[in-house]
Design an enzyme around this catalytic site. Structure first.
Site, PDB file in Angstrom:
ATOM      1  N   LYS A  92     -57.495  60.916  12.105  1.00  0.00           N
ATOM      2  CA  LYS A  92     -57.324  62.361  12.371  1.00  0.00           C
ATOM      3  C   LYS A  92     -56.473  62.796  13.752  1.00  0.00           C
ATOM      4  CE  LYS A  92     -59.740  64.614   8.947  1.00  0.00           C
ATOM      5  NZ  LYS A  92     -61.074  63.436   8.577  1.00  0.00           N
ATOM      6  N   GLU A 114     -60.715  74.246  11.758  1.00  0.00           N
ATOM      7  CA  GLU A 114     -61.921  74.123  10.856  1.00  0.00           C
ATOM      8  C   GLU A 114     -62.198  72.819  11.046  1.00  0.00           C
ATOM      9  OE1 GLU A 114     -58.780  73.575   9.692  1.00  0.00           O
ATOM     10  OE2 GLU A 114     -59.214  71.755   8.656  1.00  0.00           O
ATOM     11  N   SER A 381     -59.578  54.057   7.128  1.00  0.00           N
ATOM     12  CA  SER A 381     -59.336  55.403   7.462  1.00  0.00           C
ATOM     13  C   SER A 381     -59.987  55.814   8.897  1.00  0.00           C
ATOM     14  CB  SER A 381     -59.497  56.456   6.627  1.00  0.00           C
ATOM     15  OG  SER A 381     -60.485  56.631   5.958  1.00  0.00           O
TER      16      SER A 381
HETATM   17  C1  PLP Z   1     -61.497  63.430   7.197  1.00  0.00           C
HETATM   18  C2  PLP Z   1     -61.457  61.837   6.956  1.00  0.00           C
HETATM   19  C3  PLP Z   1     -61.235  61.516   5.645  1.00  0.00           C
HETATM   20  C4  PLP Z   1     -60.702  62.476   4.521  1.00  0.00           C
HETATM   21  O1  PLP Z   1     -59.577  63.027   4.732  1.00  0.00           O
HETATM   22  P1  PLP Z   1     -58.093  62.932   4.329  1.00  0.00           P
HETATM   23  O2  PLP Z   1     -57.264  64.002   4.824  1.00  0.00           O
HETATM   24  O3  PLP Z   1     -58.042  62.745   2.775  1.00  0.00           O
HETATM   25  O4  PLP Z   1     -57.460  61.378   4.908  1.00  0.00           O
HETATM   26  C5  PLP Z   1     -61.044  60.060   5.390  1.00  0.00           C
HETATM   27  N1  PLP Z   1     -61.575  59.228   6.234  1.00  0.00           N
HETATM   28  C6  PLP Z   1     -62.037  59.537   7.342  1.00  0.00           C
HETATM   29  C7  PLP Z   1     -62.673  58.356   8.467  1.00  0.00           C
HETATM   30  C8  PLP Z   1     -62.041  61.028   7.593  1.00  0.00           C
HETATM   31  O5  PLP Z   1     -62.629  61.238   8.975  1.00  0.00           O
END
Ligand code: PLP
Length: 399
Positions: A92, A114, A381
């Site tokens: 993010k 948000e 992610s």
């Molecule tokens: C917020 C988040 C997501 C989901 O958001 P996307 O916009 O679909 O990437 C996925 N993995 C992590 C670690 C997150 O913090």
């Protein structure tokens, strides 16, 4: 397959998806963001500053790690894109920093955002502290209760967290409240949306800021394997980490792009957040896309073990890629996600975020129709530290 056309169009449309469904008062602000963003894209000074922050502050490029023991188990060549190693623990920050820099360029001093689980809130609070911007984050009070440590983190970073009491007191209500703030304070305020969704230009802009993931991964896998992967896999909430990984591979027709939605604990409406497996065309929070809604067009509640995937709609570019057959989507249940946590933790020494664990947990199914020794890139992610207490609770372990 023919080359993928450049999207969105000038109206922010990805085929029939995307666009702008917002109050009239916001149109000039959105147009201003479009203009500033277009100028920033071709401004070497902006790009150099973003690059400097991504390398010296976030720690990019993130490694592409060979998952050696997992590869042996699955009899494929599995590579992990390590967004868990970004400063603040997830992808993010790539978008938050890009949009915070854009805020300076817009000549604005105040940022609103948000947040659901608090990950985007923390990333935005971090970027604002770094760049000296005033920051307010809207968060449903139900989410504040569930994610108290992230609320405190944001406060430590100098951000004001405003609890939202309306509706179900969760993410969608926080988005509504942030939009309301923006309408009132649009002259000095930029709204940093946390995923590749919302009104144009957010789906495009967030995609571009996150595409650093795929650009790095593509070069890294070519370097390591001497070839492109057979498949790229990522979890899909709003869709930003997935589109960031996928986008630089769109015109590599032989690379399968596989998004994984939250299958929750059942296939009935309300039990999951699999928009492509139960959702239908609709308008929600500023865009048109697939939406989980009932026969009357009322948006329904969703469920997922991971707060970051728990949203009733999905970024419009994913809807478009799915219709074109360029990307495919499947679901991983809560139980598969938990299995994914164990699979990665025990075989690779990496505890993934519950969101990322959806992409890991479904790998045994995905590789079943890939050749032996196929090369697979999986996006991790985020890291799982934020979820450890929740995982323990779900597994009945008392800490
Ligand atoms: C917020 C988040 C997501 C989901 O958001 P996307 O916009 O679909 O990437 C996925 N993995 C992590 C670690 C997150 O913090």
């Amino acid at each position: 397959m023919s080359a993928i056309p450049v999207v969105p169009d000038a109206a922010g449309r990805f085929g029939r998806y995307g666009g702008r469904y917002v109050p009239e008062t916001l149109i000039p602000a959105l147009d201003q963001v479009v203009a500033a963003y277009r100028a920033a894209q071709t401004d070497p000074a902006f790009q150099a500053e973003l690059h400097r922050l991504l390398t010296r502050y976030v720690g990019r490029p993130t490694p592409l790690t060979k998952a050696t023991r997992l590869s042996q188990r699955l009899k494929r060549r599995i590579w992990l894109k390590r967004e868990d190693l970004c400063h603040t623990g997830a992808h993010k920050i790539n978008n938050a920093l890009g949009q915070a820099l854009l805020t300076l360029r817009l000549g604005k001093k105040r940022v609103i955002a948000e947040t659901g689980a608090g990950q985007h809130g923390v990333a935005t609070a971090t970027a604002c502290a770094l760049l000296g911007l005033q920051c307010r984050v809207y968060m449903g009070v139900e989410d504040m209760r569930r994610q108290a440590p992230n609320v405190f983190r944001m406060k430590l970073l100098g951000t004001e967290v405003v609890g939202v009491e309306s509706g179900t007191k969760t993410l969608k209500d926080a988005v509504n409240e942030a939009l309301r703030d923006w309408v009132t304070n649009v002259t000095d305020t930029h709204y940093i949306i946390g995923s590749a969704l919302g009104p144009h230009p957010y789906p495009m802009m967030v995609r571009d800021f996150q595409s650093v993931i795929g650009r790095e991964a593509r070069a890294q896998v070519l370097e390591a394997e001497g070839r492109l992967p057979h498949a790229c896999v990522a979890c899909v909430g709003g869709g930003s980490n997935a589109i960031g990984l996928f986008h630089p591979f769109l015109n590599d027709a032989d690379v399968r792009l596989i998004g994984v939605e939250a299958g929750g604990n059942g296939s009935g409406l309300g039990q999951h957040a699999a928009r492509f497996d139960g959702g239908s065309f609709g308008v929600f929070q500023g865009m048109s896309s697939y939406v989980l809604q009932n026969a009357d067009g009322q948006v329904v509640g969703t469920h997922s073990v991971s707060a970051g995937l728990d949203y009733a709609s999905i970024g419009p570019e994913h809807a478009w890629l799915r219709d074109r057959g360029r990307a495919e989507y499947r679901r991983a249940s809560d139980a598969q996600a938990l299995a994914g946590v164990h699979l990665l933790a025990e075989n690779e020494g990496i505890i993934p975020a519950l969101e990322s664990a959806h992409a890991i947990g479904v790998l045994p199914e995905i590789v079943a129709d890939l050749p032996d020794d196929a090369v697979v890139v999986v996006n991790v992610s985020g890291r799982g530290d934020k979820d450890v207490a929740e995982i323990a609770r779900l597994e009945g372990v008392k800490l």
